[in-house]
Write a protein that holds these residues in place. Structure first.
Motif, PDB file in Angstrom:
ATOM      1  N   GLU A 159      -8.173   2.613  -2.046  1.00 40.02           N
ATOM      2  CA  GLU A 159      -8.645   2.199  -0.776  1.00 40.02           C
ATOM      3  C   GLU A 159     -10.045   2.730  -0.511  1.00 40.02           C
ATOM      4  N   HIS A 161      -5.851  -2.385   5.480  1.00 39.23           N
ATOM      5  CA  HIS A 161      -4.559  -1.706   5.404  1.00 39.23           C
ATOM      6  C   HIS A 161      -4.275  -0.939   6.680  1.00 39.23           C
ATOM      7  N   HIS A 176       1.148   5.386  -1.887  1.00 36.86           N
ATOM      8  CA  HIS A 176       0.574   6.386  -2.795  1.00 36.86           C
ATOM      9  C   HIS A 176       1.694   6.980  -3.649  1.00 36.86           C
ATOM     10  N   HIS A 197       0.851  -1.206   0.000  1.00 40.83           N
ATOM     11  CA  HIS A 197       0.000   0.000   0.000  1.00 40.83           C
ATOM     12  C   HIS A 197       0.876   1.242   0.000  1.00 40.83           C
ATOM     13  N   ASP A 199       2.285   3.040   3.077  1.00 42.38           N
ATOM     14  CA  ASP A 199       1.298   4.122   2.982  1.00 42.38           C
ATOM     15  C   ASP A 199       1.999   5.442   2.634  1.00 42.38           C
TER      16      ASP A 199
HETATM   17 NI    NI Z   1      -3.481   4.967   1.977  1.00 38.55          NI
END
Ligand code: NI
Length: 255
Positions: free
Chosen positions: A94, A154, A10, A8, A204
């Motif tokens: 997500e 997550h 971005h 996960h 993340d």
């Molecule tokens: Ni996220």
């Protein structure tokens, strides 16, 4: 071959745009072989498609984040419907519930979550779930609206008891930077007890930077710190953790 998977990140976020090659180079140096990029809208997904041409180690997911739900138009929903069918998109997310920032549109969040679970089931893809201060409602929705292809919770931050219940639904769990923080007692306990064949690690990025870089901007290379921390916590060889997560990834995403 063994490597880390960041389940996960971005990396399509604009903060990474300028020096993208450097981030990818560092990921390689840190032994990160795969990064699942979370695209929060169709513009980010478009960028994801472009980046993937150059970096096939990037996988892509798309879905609408809880706090964006009230601002979506029918056109946005139609666009997501089409994007979800694209074979380059491996998961819907997500998606989920966030009661931490704003409790004023809980019903809308729930509707948006359910709508995207139904979409995931239509295209038979797993979901990537964001649940913040909303463990029980997330559980209730996943129980009432089962995801055929399962999915990942997550940055899991719920209790041990809730983890057991999610496990029974067939869900996987991903741990992020906070696992490495001194005060994350519950997360450490949960991670210690959960079976490795249901676990992932993630960054993340650009958020939730693990130790020893806590406080700075996160990037996908740093999943190595979370993975190594987990291996130590479970008293397992790093390679065993990596191999099991590669297998988990293949099982869940069918690839
Ligand atoms: Ni996220």
């Amino acid at each position: 071959m063994s490597y880390w998977i960041d389940s996960h990140a971005h990396m399509v976020d604009e903060v990474f745009q300028e020096h993208f090659d450097e981030y990818m180079q560092r990921a390689k140096e840190y032994g990160v072989g795969k990064t699942l990029c979370i695209c929060l809208n169709l513009a980010e997904l478009k960028r994801g498609f472009q980046l993937q041409q150059q970096y096939p180690q990037l996988d892509l997911a798309v879905g609408y984040y809880p706090s964006d739900i009230p601002h979506l138009t029918e056109e946005d929903w139609q666009g997501l419907e089409e994007a979800a069918q694209d074979e380059r998109v491996i998961a819907i997310g997500e998606i989920g519930l966030d009661y931490y920032w704003d409790k004023s549109f809980i019903e809308q969040q729930k509707e948006g979550f359910i709508r995207q679970i139904e979409l995931a089931n239509r295209v038979n893809k797993p979901v990537l779930v964001h649940a913040r201060d909303a463990s029980l409602d997330t559980y209730d929705i996943l129980k009432e609206h089962p995801v055929n292809a399962k999915g990942i919770l997550h940055c899991y931050s719920g209790s041990k008891e809730m983890a057991k219940r999610f496990e029974q639904l067939g869900m996987y769990f991903s741990f992020a930077g906070p696992l490495t923080f001194k005060n994350s007692k519950v997360a450490k306990e949960v991670a210690k007890e959960l079976p490795l064949n249901r676990m992932f690690v993630e960054t993340d990025s650009p958020y939730l930077t693990p130790e020893p870089h806590r406080g700075k901007q996160n990037e996908t290379a740093y999943v190595k710190y979370v993975g190594e921390y987990l291996a130590e916590l479970k008293q397992l060889d790093k390679e065993i953790v990596q191999k099991q997560m590669i297998e988990n990834y293949q099982t869940l995403f069918n690839k």
